[in-house]
Every structure is written in structure tokens, then in C-alpha cells.
Scaffold this motif. Structure first.
Motif, mmCIF file in Angstrom:
data_model
loop_
_atom_site.group_PDB
_atom_site.id
_atom_site.type_symbol
_atom_site.label_atom_id
_atom_site.label_comp_id
_atom_site.label_asym_id
_atom_site.label_seq_id
_atom_site.Cartn_x
_atom_site.Cartn_y
_atom_site.Cartn_z
ATOM 1 N N UNK A 92 0.900 -1.393 -0.039
ATOM 2 C CA UNK A 92 -0.076 0.036 0.022
ATOM 3 C C UNK A 92 0.778 1.296 0.040
ATOM 4 N N UNK A 93 0.732 2.336 -0.792
ATOM 5 C CA UNK A 93 1.509 3.490 -1.034
ATOM 6 C C UNK A 93 0.656 4.459 0.235
ATOM 7 N N UNK A 94 1.329 4.811 1.000
ATOM 8 C CA UNK A 94 0.967 5.741 2.119
ATOM 9 C C UNK A 94 0.432 6.971 1.481
ATOM 10 N N UNK A 95 1.276 7.453 0.801
ATOM 11 C CA UNK A 95 0.651 8.644 -0.101
ATOM 12 C C UNK A 95 0.283 7.810 -1.463
ATOM 13 N N UNK A 96 -0.799 8.005 -1.610
ATOM 14 C CA UNK A 96 -1.437 7.168 -2.874
ATOM 15 C C UNK A 96 -0.661 7.414 -3.937
ATOM 16 N N UNK A 97 -0.466 6.494 -5.062
ATOM 17 C CA UNK A 97 0.445 6.497 -6.078
ATOM 18 C C UNK A 97 -0.519 7.566 -7.001
ATOM 19 N N UNK A 130 -7.888 -2.831 0.970
ATOM 20 C CA UNK A 130 -9.487 -2.233 0.400
ATOM 21 C C UNK A 130 -9.984 -1.377 1.290
ATOM 22 N N UNK A 131 -9.789 -1.653 2.687
ATOM 23 C CA UNK A 131 -10.626 -0.884 3.748
ATOM 24 C C UNK A 131 -9.998 0.582 3.775
ATOM 25 N N UNK A 132 -8.731 0.601 3.792
ATOM 26 C CA UNK A 132 -7.946 1.962 3.707
ATOM 27 C C UNK A 132 -8.177 2.907 2.434
ATOM 28 N N UNK A 133 -8.451 2.024 1.320
ATOM 29 C CA UNK A 133 -8.734 2.957 0.087
ATOM 30 C C UNK A 133 -10.363 3.102 0.093
ATOM 31 N N UNK A 134 -11.053 2.469 0.833
ATOM 32 C CA UNK A 134 -12.602 2.720 0.970
ATOM 33 C C UNK A 134 -13.135 3.387 2.086
ATOM 34 N N UNK A 135 -12.441 3.859 2.758
ATOM 35 C CA UNK A 135 -12.744 4.429 4.065
ATOM 36 C C UNK A 135 -11.824 5.645 4.510
ATOM 37 N N UNK A 136 -12.097 6.128 5.835
ATOM 38 C CA UNK A 136 -11.204 7.089 6.265
ATOM 39 C C UNK A 136 -10.169 6.811 7.246
ATOM 40 N N UNK A 137 -9.821 5.559 7.216
ATOM 41 C CA UNK A 137 -8.666 5.143 8.127
ATOM 42 C C UNK A 137 -7.345 5.724 7.386
ATOM 43 N N UNK A 138 -6.559 6.081 7.974
ATOM 44 C CA UNK A 138 -5.250 6.784 7.654
ATOM 45 C C UNK A 138 -4.082 5.946 8.274
ATOM 46 N N UNK A 139 -2.886 5.962 7.080
ATOM 47 C CA UNK A 139 -1.728 5.141 7.435
ATOM 48 C C UNK A 139 -0.514 6.122 7.555
ATOM 49 N N UNK A 140 0.158 6.101 8.557
ATOM 50 C CA UNK A 140 1.548 6.971 8.463
ATOM 51 C C UNK A 140 2.755 6.100 9.049
ATOM 52 N N UNK A 163 10.202 4.523 12.177
ATOM 53 C CA UNK A 163 9.861 3.841 11.156
ATOM 54 C C UNK A 163 8.785 2.937 10.782
ATOM 55 N N UNK A 164 7.941 2.573 12.260
ATOM 56 C CA UNK A 164 6.869 1.543 12.031
ATOM 57 C C UNK A 164 5.646 2.176 11.726
ATOM 58 N N UNK A 165 4.662 1.449 10.818
ATOM 59 C CA UNK A 165 3.495 2.360 10.603
ATOM 60 C C UNK A 165 2.402 2.280 11.553
ATOM 61 N N UNK A 166 1.665 3.336 11.843
ATOM 62 C CA UNK A 166 0.605 3.513 12.692
ATOM 63 C C UNK A 166 -0.801 3.543 11.827
ATOM 64 N N UNK A 167 -1.742 3.201 12.139
ATOM 65 C CA UNK A 167 -3.002 3.171 11.680
ATOM 66 C C UNK A 167 -4.034 4.113 12.595
ATOM 67 N N UNK A 168 -4.597 5.177 11.841
ATOM 68 C CA UNK A 168 -5.588 6.210 12.610
ATOM 69 C C UNK A 168 -6.934 5.828 12.199
ATOM 70 N N UNK A 169 -7.836 5.622 12.925
ATOM 71 C CA UNK A 169 -9.141 5.138 12.674
ATOM 72 C C UNK A 169 -10.186 6.549 12.269
ATOM 73 N N UNK A 170 -11.202 6.485 11.671
ATOM 74 C CA UNK A 170 -11.786 7.414 11.629
ATOM 75 C C UNK A 170 -12.517 7.914 12.965
ATOM 76 N N UNK A 176 -10.717 10.019 19.568
ATOM 77 C CA UNK A 176 -9.626 10.399 19.925
ATOM 78 C C UNK A 176 -8.572 10.665 18.928
ATOM 79 N N UNK A 177 -8.864 9.945 17.812
ATOM 80 C CA UNK A 177 -7.829 10.062 16.753
ATOM 81 C C UNK A 177 -6.479 9.350 16.974
ATOM 82 N N UNK A 178 -6.351 8.571 17.946
ATOM 83 C CA UNK A 178 -5.236 8.141 18.562
ATOM 84 C C UNK A 178 -4.754 6.945 17.679
ATOM 85 N N UNK A 179 -3.340 7.117 17.044
ATOM 86 C CA UNK A 179 -3.043 5.894 16.074
ATOM 87 C C UNK A 179 -2.689 4.614 16.862
#
Length: 86
Positions: free
Chosen positions: A19-24, A44-54, A59-66, A72-75
Motif C-alpha cells: 500500500x502506498x501511504x501517499x497514494x500512487x 481495500x478498507x484503507x482505500x474505501x474508508x477514512x482510515x489513515x496510515x503513516x 519507522x513503523x506504521x501507525x493506523x488512525x481510525x476514522x 480521540x484519533x489515537x494512532x
């Protein structure tokens, strides 16, 4: 690449997708600092929803829910790979 899939529900590489974090389509580059490995379902969920990845400073990925799931927007992180297996 970073871990088996970066998703607490899945710990194998079955049906994994990069998955490209900054979309291709938004000119995100295909390089390790902009990629995370996800299972097909969560890719698919990342692309079809408001979840964010950073990528966090360590250097590890974090996922922020809608906001409707977590105001709270806690990653969140996958910690499955940190568990000790005997």
C-alpha cells in the motif's frame, strides 16, 4: 518488507499487498518509506474508508481510525510481532 502483514488480524503474507501511504495517484513514490504491507481485506478498507496510515518516527506504521470509530484519533499499531512465542 516491514513485517509479515502490518495488521493485527493477520500474521502471514497470504494475499498481502503493498500500500502506498501517499497514494500512487497522488504522486506517492514507490519506495520503502512510502509503503506498508497489508492483507487484501485491509488494503481495500484503507482505500474505501477514512482510515489513515503513516510511518512513525521509529519507522513503523501507525493506523488512525476514522473519528466515528475513535474520536480521540489515537494512532494504532500492530503489536502481534512483539509477542514472545514459546
Amino acid at each position: 518488507l516491514r513485517r509479515p502483514t502490518e495488521d493485527p488480524d493477520h500474521t502471514t503474507l497470504n494475499l498481502a499487498a503493498l500500500h502506498h501511504i501517499v497514494f500512487w495517484r497522488h504522486h506517492g513514490e514507490t519506495k520503502i518509506d512510502n509503503l506498508v504491507l497489508l492483507c487484501t481485506k485491509h488494503h481495500r478498507l484503507i482505500h474505501r474508508s477514512e482510515w489513515k496510515v503513516q510511518i512513525a518516527q521509529d519507522g513503523l506504521p501507525e493506523f488512525t481510525p476514522p473519528a466515528y470509530l475513535d474520536p480521540t484519533g489515537e494512532p494504532r499499531r500492530n503489536t502481534v510481532h512483539l509477542r514472545v512465542r514459546i
